[in-house]
Design a protein around this motif. Structure first.
Motif, PDB file in Angstrom:
ATOM      1  N   THR A 191       0.905  -1.352  -0.782  1.00 17.73           N
ATOM      2  CA  THR A 191       0.163  -0.002   0.234  1.00 17.73           C
ATOM      3  C   THR A 191       1.052   0.518  -0.174  1.00 17.73           C
ATOM      4  N   LEU A 195      -2.210   6.736   4.629  1.00 18.52           N
ATOM      5  CA  LEU A 195      -2.188   6.121   5.149  1.00 18.52           C
ATOM      6  C   LEU A 195      -3.927   5.747   4.012  1.00 18.52           C
ATOM      7  N   GLU A 199      -5.778   2.743   2.833  1.00 18.80           N
ATOM      8  CA  GLU A 199      -7.277   2.630   2.790  1.00 18.80           C
ATOM      9  C   GLU A 199      -7.878   1.763   1.780  1.00 18.80           C
ATOM     10  N   SER A 200      -7.938   2.866   0.272  1.00 17.03           N
ATOM     11  CA  SER A 200      -8.185   3.512  -0.655  1.00 17.03           C
ATOM     12  C   SER A 200      -7.539   1.868  -1.457  1.00 17.03           C
ATOM     13  N   GLY A 203      -9.832  -1.539   0.686  1.00 18.80           N
ATOM     14  CA  GLY A 203     -10.927  -1.682   0.387  1.00 18.80           C
ATOM     15  C   GLY A 203     -11.082  -1.720  -1.320  1.00 18.80           C
ATOM     16  N   THR A 222      -1.076  -0.179   7.354  1.00 20.33           N
ATOM     17  CA  THR A 222      -2.341  -1.239   6.590  1.00 20.33           C
ATOM     18  C   THR A 222      -2.869  -2.002   8.036  1.00 20.33           C
ATOM     19  N   ALA A 225      -5.772   0.837   8.821  1.00 21.14           N
ATOM     20  CA  ALA A 225      -6.480   0.829   7.591  1.00 21.14           C
ATOM     21  C   ALA A 225      -7.382  -0.075   7.071  1.00 21.14           C
ATOM     22  N   HIS A 228     -10.324   1.303  10.191  1.00 21.61           N
ATOM     23  CA  HIS A 228     -11.395   2.023   9.210  1.00 21.61           C
ATOM     24  C   HIS A 228     -12.238   1.779   8.707  1.00 21.61           C
ATOM     25  N   ILE A 229     -12.202   0.348   7.595  1.00 24.72           N
ATOM     26  CA  ILE A 229     -12.770   0.099   6.922  1.00 24.72           C
ATOM     27  C   ILE A 229     -14.095  -0.581   7.149  1.00 24.72           C
ATOM     28  N   ARG A 232     -15.852   1.321   8.781  1.00 23.36           N
ATOM     29  CA  ARG A 232     -17.036   2.524   8.354  1.00 23.36           C
ATOM     30  C   ARG A 232     -18.065   1.351   7.163  1.00 23.36           C
TER      31      ARG A 232
END
Length: 315
Positions: A191, A195, A199-200, A203, A222, A225, A228-229, A232
């Motif tokens: 990645t 950050l 995440e992108s 995801g 990571t 990230a 967060h994913i 969310r």
């Protein structure tokens, strides 16, 4: 080189410092430089604190520096700058097996001791390594994954810097454990240390495979990230999550139940003992020794006990 326990070294230091005459202790103020490969990464906050605390304890000046993001050539330049300043010792991460060999040799040739912390290059002329056994730590993560997903399935493994020796060793450890079961399919996503980008990419990989049962990062970027994913996308209980290190966002995710574990390597100890060993070597010619700072999975059962200390920069 054999490992010494952190407790034994601290006891030795206490004895040595206790025996110092006040005048001798004040005779020379050493300057040590601590150089890490990604200073903007949250993981290194306790490394810096440990190093600075050690400097205060022995009356040494400690300068913490390095590139903000992973950049081997820039890190080499920081090391060359420290050598040019004729510092008394360097504690540094060595995240590539050969890229630092020449600059480490240059430092040693000029009488500057060099200790590797966190990431090691064993074939360099560094005097000791203080940090986690990264392959064994990866195996520990793999074992946690098998416990969470005993029936196997598709999982996502994430690494912020492909090619970083310490992180590749962790990924290999994870893979070896998963491969032994014959029940897992995995994809590795690299990645970068940003950050938002992490995440992108993670995801997108998750969306591409609706069968993914778990996401696991082998460092803090990571891991954050992934937390967060899961939060969310409301994947709590549907997709398992795990990471490395005790950064606040990962610990929060474990407390919420979005993630199930993180692997601690006690970074405070890496910075603290790195400076202590440099001091003992310069002051008393005590040879630096390897220290394994340990593997400690943190789960929902133990997260509360370590969270406060992590917030203060000790864990």
């Amino acid at each position: 080189m054999r490992h010494r326990s952190p407790g034994a070294l601290l006891l030795l230091l206490a004895i040595v410092l206790g025996a110092l005459p006040a005048r001798a202790a004040e005779a020379k103020r050493y300057k040590f430089v601590v150089i890490t490969h990604a200073t903007a990464v949250p993981f290194f906050v306790p490394v810096r604190k440990g190093a600075e605390d050690a400097g205060k304890l022995v009356g040494a000046e400690v300068v913490y520096t390095g590139p903000a993001g992973f950049d081997i050539q820039r890190q080499v330049e920081f090391m060359k700058s420290a050598i040019a300043q004729k510092v008394d010792g360097i504690a540094c991460t060595l995240p590539d097996p050969s890229a630092f060999n020449d600059v480490v040799a240059e430092a040693r040739a000029k009488g500057i001791p060099v200790i590797a912390i966190n990431a090691d290059a064993p074939k360099s002329e560094r005097m000791a390594y203080i940090g986690q056994g990264n392959y064994e730590a990866g195996r520990s993560m793999g074992e946690q994954i098998v416990k969470l997903l005993p029936n196997g399935g598709d999982v996502l493994l994430a690494i912020h810097t492909a090619g970083a020796e310490n992180l590749e060793a962790r990924i290999k450890g994870v893979k070896d454990v998963l491969d032994q079961t014959g029940k897992f399919k995995y994809r590795v996503v690299a990645t970068g240390t940003d950050l938002v980008k992490a995440e992108s990419l993670i995801g997108a990989a998750l969306q591409a495979n609706p069968n993914i049962k778990g996401m696991f990062g082998v460092e803090d970027v990571t891991g954050i990230a992934i937390g967060h994913i899961i939060e969310r996308e409301k994947l709590k209980g549907k997709v398992m999550g795990g990471g490395f290190d005790l950064v606040g966002e990962i610990l929060d995710a474990i407390q919420r139940g979005d993630m199930q574990f993180t692997i601690d390597q006690q970074p405070y100890l890496q910075g603290f003992q790195g400076v202590m060993e440099l001091y003992l070597n310069k002051k008393f010619a005590i040879a630096p020794a390897d220290i394994n700072t340990g593997i400690a999975p943190v789960t929902a059962a133990s997260v509360k006990a370590v969270k406060d200390l992590a917030a203060k920069g000790y864990r």
